[in-house]
Design an enzyme around this catalytic site. Structure first.
Site, PDB file in Angstrom:
ATOM      1  N   ASP A 188      -3.004   4.769  -7.667  1.00 26.03           N
ATOM      2  CA  ASP A 188      -2.556   4.183  -6.406  1.00 26.03           C
ATOM      3  C   ASP A 188      -3.688   3.358  -5.794  1.00 26.03           C
ATOM      4  O   ASP A 188      -4.870   3.672  -5.969  1.00 26.03           O
ATOM      5  CB  ASP A 188      -2.144   5.301  -5.453  1.00 26.03           C
ATOM      6  CG  ASP A 188      -1.432   4.786  -4.209  1.00 26.03           C
ATOM      7  OD1 ASP A 188      -1.006   3.617  -4.205  1.00 26.03           O
ATOM      8  OD2 ASP A 188      -1.297   5.565  -3.244  1.00 26.03           O
ATOM      9  N   GLU A 189      -3.334   2.281  -5.067  1.00 23.74           N
ATOM     10  CA  GLU A 189      -4.305   1.439  -4.346  1.00 23.74           C
ATOM     11  C   GLU A 189      -5.437   0.976  -5.263  1.00 23.74           C
ATOM     12  O   GLU A 189      -6.623   1.082  -4.932  1.00 23.74           O
ATOM     13  CB  GLU A 189      -4.885   2.207  -3.143  1.00 23.74           C
ATOM     14  CG  GLU A 189      -3.851   2.703  -2.144  1.00 23.74           C
ATOM     15  CD  GLU A 189      -3.259   1.602  -1.277  1.00 23.74           C
ATOM     16  OE1 GLU A 189      -3.510   0.410  -1.561  1.00 23.74           O
ATOM     17  OE2 GLU A 189      -2.534   1.919  -0.318  1.00 23.74           O
ATOM     18  N   LYS A 207       6.056   0.592  -2.415  1.00 21.34           N
ATOM     19  CA  LYS A 207       5.063   1.033  -3.394  1.00 21.34           C
ATOM     20  C   LYS A 207       5.137   2.537  -3.645  1.00 21.34           C
ATOM     21  O   LYS A 207       5.133   2.988  -4.796  1.00 21.34           O
ATOM     22  CB  LYS A 207       3.668   0.662  -2.895  1.00 21.34           C
ATOM     23  CG  LYS A 207       2.524   1.307  -3.658  1.00 21.34           C
ATOM     24  CD  LYS A 207       1.195   0.918  -3.067  1.00 21.34           C
ATOM     25  CE  LYS A 207       0.918   1.563  -1.737  1.00 21.34           C
ATOM     26  NZ  LYS A 207       0.594   3.005  -1.827  1.00 21.34           N
ATOM     27  N   THR A 208       5.195   3.322  -2.588  1.00 21.92           N
ATOM     28  CA  THR A 208       5.181   4.779  -2.740  1.00 21.92           C
ATOM     29  C   THR A 208       6.426   5.255  -3.480  1.00 21.92           C
ATOM     30  O   THR A 208       6.352   6.154  -4.328  1.00 21.92           O
ATOM     31  CB  THR A 208       5.088   5.457  -1.363  1.00 21.92           C
ATOM     32  OG1 THR A 208       3.929   4.973  -0.681  1.00 21.92           O
ATOM     33  CG2 THR A 208       4.988   6.966  -1.502  1.00 21.92           C
ATOM     34  N   ARG A 215       1.630  -5.763   9.290  1.00 21.67           N
ATOM     35  CA  ARG A 215       1.891  -4.465   9.921  1.00 21.67           C
ATOM     36  C   ARG A 215       3.123  -4.533  10.810  1.00 21.67           C
ATOM     37  O   ARG A 215       3.664  -3.502  11.203  1.00 21.67           O
ATOM     38  CB  ARG A 215       0.699  -4.017  10.789  1.00 21.67           C
ATOM     39  CG  ARG A 215      -0.640  -3.809  10.099  1.00 21.67           C
ATOM     40  CD  ARG A 215      -0.564  -2.958   8.870  1.00 21.67           C
ATOM     41  NE  ARG A 215      -0.378  -3.779   7.686  1.00 21.67           N
ATOM     42  CZ  ARG A 215       0.066  -3.327   6.523  1.00 21.67           C
ATOM     43  NH1 ARG A 215       0.414  -2.067   6.394  1.00 21.67           N
ATOM     44  NH2 ARG A 215       0.198  -4.143   5.488  1.00 21.67           N
ATOM     45  N   GLN A 255      -4.499  -7.205  -0.278  1.00 21.49           N
ATOM     46  CA  GLN A 255      -4.863  -6.211   0.727  1.00 21.49           C
ATOM     47  C   GLN A 255      -6.184  -5.517   0.387  1.00 21.49           C
ATOM     48  O   GLN A 255      -6.430  -4.401   0.828  1.00 21.49           O
ATOM     49  CB  GLN A 255      -3.748  -5.171   0.885  1.00 21.49           C
ATOM     50  CG  GLN A 255      -2.447  -5.754   1.420  1.00 21.49           C
ATOM     51  CD  GLN A 255      -1.430  -4.685   1.774  1.00 21.49           C
ATOM     52  OE1 GLN A 255      -1.585  -3.936   2.734  1.00 21.49           O
ATOM     53  NE2 GLN A 255      -0.372  -4.605   0.984  1.00 21.49           N
TER      54      GLN A 255
END
Length: 761
Positions: free
Chosen positions: A238-239, A51-52, A615, A269
């Site tokens: 973002d997010e 994503k980043t 994770r 998420q």
């Protein structure tokens, strides 16, 4: 502004333009997300899908292609760390620092806009931004001005109500009368209006205002809104799944100009509804922005195929999602292990021993995490890691014995056990608040210093004089009498029961039970867990010495440490090895969430489980306990429904002999009977240790129980029969209902347990 941002050479006629190097490292869907820069775009970025990289490359691409100047791009994030990372990555891609752009958190960008137009909302451009403590202090002043009882309407609770309204974009005049009447006894709405007026008078704003004032400015001054709509040719968010209503409305207004908005997020998420996040914001993106394109990033670069398949199979049970399936080209890897143990203490022992084994094999501790649903669960793991001498850190909060509520409670125990402990006495003399003012405390300290006596002794002398006014003298007399009475019970009462009496009669438990603060429930859970911990020690003295040793154990010079945290705190992090502890009904999904939000709450809990699994890079282990002591009460627990929902082909179930055996059909959809690991009866690194603790059945009893338990069935037990239970000891059957028995235990009282957990005595 320096060189032009169109850094590409024009292609030679008749040749295909070369793909820029910054695009060649992307996969096809990542490249599509970067290059689709016109119109509304929603990038559904699954866990570990880059994503980043997509965000920063897209921002660089817009600038490099000359589609916009830096000040014509608005990029918003949720944390300063994410904003700084974005700036640094873009600078690296472009080969130079970029100046004049709008990249930052929602609050930072909001503050920038409000300062430029502060007069519209009755402020000056140099207004102060209040932190949480300042907000609470101001509300406290307003309550005092109106003679409103703080105990009935705690300032922190009132602040939370006001901030929730701000998160929803509601100024005082927009809050409905019905909602206002239902909040803080009908006082919250008037308090909100006066609070806002007071903020204006002192030229201040709180964090909620930074977006709320923006909305007011945009709605009241169309020319100002048009200015920003025209300026920001491209918006990147973002997010997006974590946005609240105010942030959502703010973004929608700004995007109406050029309509080039790209939101990156993952509906699977969305786990922060308790702090205002609205998963519906991302779910309705296509409706909000006509012609929107959805691009799914599904290739995961983090986890093994088994971990991803297990996580995808779990989250597929949610209905409120846009849908995607993660996949990977990482070959090999273990299945997700599901471990069943007898109780929570043994769970901590097994996981601690496994961590120690991994460390001896040179696996860095930094790459290991234990993730829990609730903060109080870390206590048993901390105790075990201290015993093993394995360094650890608690991320997202202090270590268990460093928490405010635990220190308070221990201070009460210290004063009871050692009356001359002035530091402990000072800590709790006004906790909970008893109305003892500075003058009273000054008099107390003066006598203590003058005569060289402890504060407790000074209290005993002062209450027999007229040095103090009647009210504080009566308060101190009550405190003194309480400690004297509690001290007299040493030896006559079990120290764990005495500890509960102390915290109850002092009003400390009621203080947190009555508090409306968001963190109050968690703090109360921690206090209850402390009372559980006391039962493992012979006396107050032994327990207090243990706490001192635990607190001394922290070596800040050690950098390689196991990570303990809640699953909420783990979002955005990744580890080679992840242990997911306490997956049982009544703990995960969390019952409070189910009670408050029903199906929506269950789906958020399932998203939380999904976040926990994803994770893990290499190994994920889910554990549950057949019995767990929660808030001082032993409970027979069923495995979490989320374990049942894990796809069987990607899970390896390991359970101690007898757990959920004896005809318990359907356990994990039959996994328990089909798994080779189950058949080997925990013969691997999680083998049943046979450990017992004080006041528990001995090893011989346990062995005998394990030998017979799998042959037990509910039909063989009759009302009145005497039985034995591993945790609750001996008792008689009161009633039988299916696979459950109601038993009157000799020491534990009346309990309901699974028939497969008991044997005839």
């Amino acid at each position: 502004m320096g060189e032009p941002f169109d850094l590409t050479e024009p292609p030679v006629e008749g040749t295909e333009p070369e793909t820029p190097e910054y695009l060649s490292s992307l996969n096809d869907t990542q490249a599509e997300a970067v290059q689709t820069i016109d119109g509304p775009v929603l990038v559904l970025a699954g866990a570990g899908t880059g994503k980043t990289r997509v965000l920063t490359t897209r921002l660089s691409h817009v600038l490099i292609q000359g589609r916009a100047k830096p000040w014509e791009v608005l990029a918003v994030t949720f944390t300063n760390r994410a904003a700084n990372e974005m700036k640094n990555r873009v600078a690296a891609l472009m080969g130079r620092a970029v100046e004049g752009w709008w990249v930052g958190t929602f609050h930072a960008i909001g503050a920038r806009i409000v300062r430029a137009h502060a007069e519209v909302v009755g402020l000056k451009s140099n207004f102060t931004i209040l932190d949480t403590d300042d907000q609470v202090r101001l509300i406290k002043q307003l309550l005092e001005n109106h003679d409103i009882d703080e105990k009935q309407f705690p300032p922190r609770a009132c602040s939370s109500i006001i901030q929730r309204w701000k998160d929803r974009g509601l100024t005082p005049e927009k809050v409905s009368e019905a909602e206002g009447a239902a909040s803080a006894g009908g006082s919250a709405l008037a308090l909100y209006a006066e609070y806002q007026q007071r903020l204006s008078e002192i030229n201040a704003a709180d964090f909620g205002d930074l977006l709320l004032h923006c909305l007011t400015i945009f709605n009241d001054e169309p020319d100002i809104l048009a200015k920003y709509q025209n300026q920001f040719r491209y918006l990147l968010v973002d997010e997006y799944q974590d946005t609240n209503v105010s942030q959502y409305l703010w973004l929608r207004l700004l995007a109406q100009g050029h309509k080039n908005i790209c939101c990156v997020g993952d509906d699977d998420q969305s786990i922060y509804s308790w702090r205002g996040a609205e998963v519906e914001n991302i779910l309705r993106f296509e409706k909000d922005f006509s012609g929107a394109k959805i691009i799914r990033l599904e290739r995961n670069y983090r986890s093994t195929a088994h971990i991803l398949a297990a996580a995808s199979g779990l989250i597929a049970h949610n209905e409120g999602r846009l849908g995607k399936t993660l996949w990977t080209e990482i070959n090999g890897g273990d299945k997700v292990r599901v471990i069943g143990v007898w109780d929570g203490e043994e769970e901590a022992r097994a996981i601690g021993d496994e961590i120690e084994t991994l460390h001896t094999k040179k696996q860095p501790l930094n790459g290991i995490a234990v993730l829990v649903r609730a903060g109080f669960q870390t206590r048993e793991f901390e105790e075990r890691l201290v015993t093993l001498g394995v360094p650890y850190r608690v991320i997202g909060g202090p270590r268990f014995y460093e928490r405010q509520e635990i220190r308070d409670a221990i201070a009460y125990f210290r004063v009871t056990a050692q009356p001359d402990d002035d530091l402990a006495f000072e800590r709790i003399i006004n906790v909970p608040k008893r109305g003892l003012g500075p003058a009273t405390l000054q008099t107390l300290h003066k006598l203590s210093r003058a005569e060289g006596i402890s504060l407790t002794t000074a209290v005993g002398r002062l209450i027999e004089t007229d040095e103090l006014k009647p009210k504080p003298r009566a308060t101190l007399a009550a405190i003194h009498e309480n400690f004297s009475r509690w001290r007299s019970l040493f030896g006559d009462m079990h120290h764990a029961e005495l500890a509960e009496m102390i915290l109850d009669e002092s009003g400390y438990i009621d203080m947190w039970r009555d508090s409306k603060a968001l963190e109050a429930a968690g703090r109360l859970d921690n206090v209850k867990e402390l009372l559980v911990a006391l039962e493992d020690f012979e006396s107050f003295g032994q327990f207090l010495e243990h706490v001192s040793l635990v607190m001394e154990n922290d070596d800040s010079t050690v950098l390689d440490k196991v990570n303990l945290m809640t699953i909420h705190g783990a979002k955005g992090l990744e580890f080679d090895t992840v242990f997911l502890a306490g997956w049982e009904e009544g703990l995960f999904p969390h019952p409070r969430t189910l009670d408050d939000s029903g199906v929506a709450g269950l789906e958020e809990e399932r998203r939380l489980a999904y976040v926990g699994l994803t994770r893990a890079r290499k190994t994920a282990t889910v554990s549950f306990a057949a019995n767990r002591r929660i808030y001082g009460q032993w409970q027979s627990s069923a495995p979490s429904r989320f374990i049942e929902e894990l796809p069987a082909e990607h899970v390896d179930v390991r359970s101690q002999p007898g757990l959920y055996g004896g005809g318990q059909k359907g356990f994990l959809g039959g996994l328990g009977e089909n798994s080779p690991a189950f058949a080997e009866s925990f013969s691997g690194s999680f083998a049943g240790s046979g450990r017992t603790s004080r006041k528990r059945a001995g090893k011989s009893e346990r062995t005998r129980l394990e030998a017979k338990i799998s042959d037990s069935s509910d039909s063989s037990f009759k009302v009145g029969m005497r039985i034995f239970h591993q945790k609750f000891g001996y008792g008689k059957i009161v009633s039988s209902d299916g696979g459950k028995l109601e038993i009157d235990f000799e020491k534990a009282g009346n309990k309901k347990v699974m028939a497969s957990f008991v044997m005839a005595a």
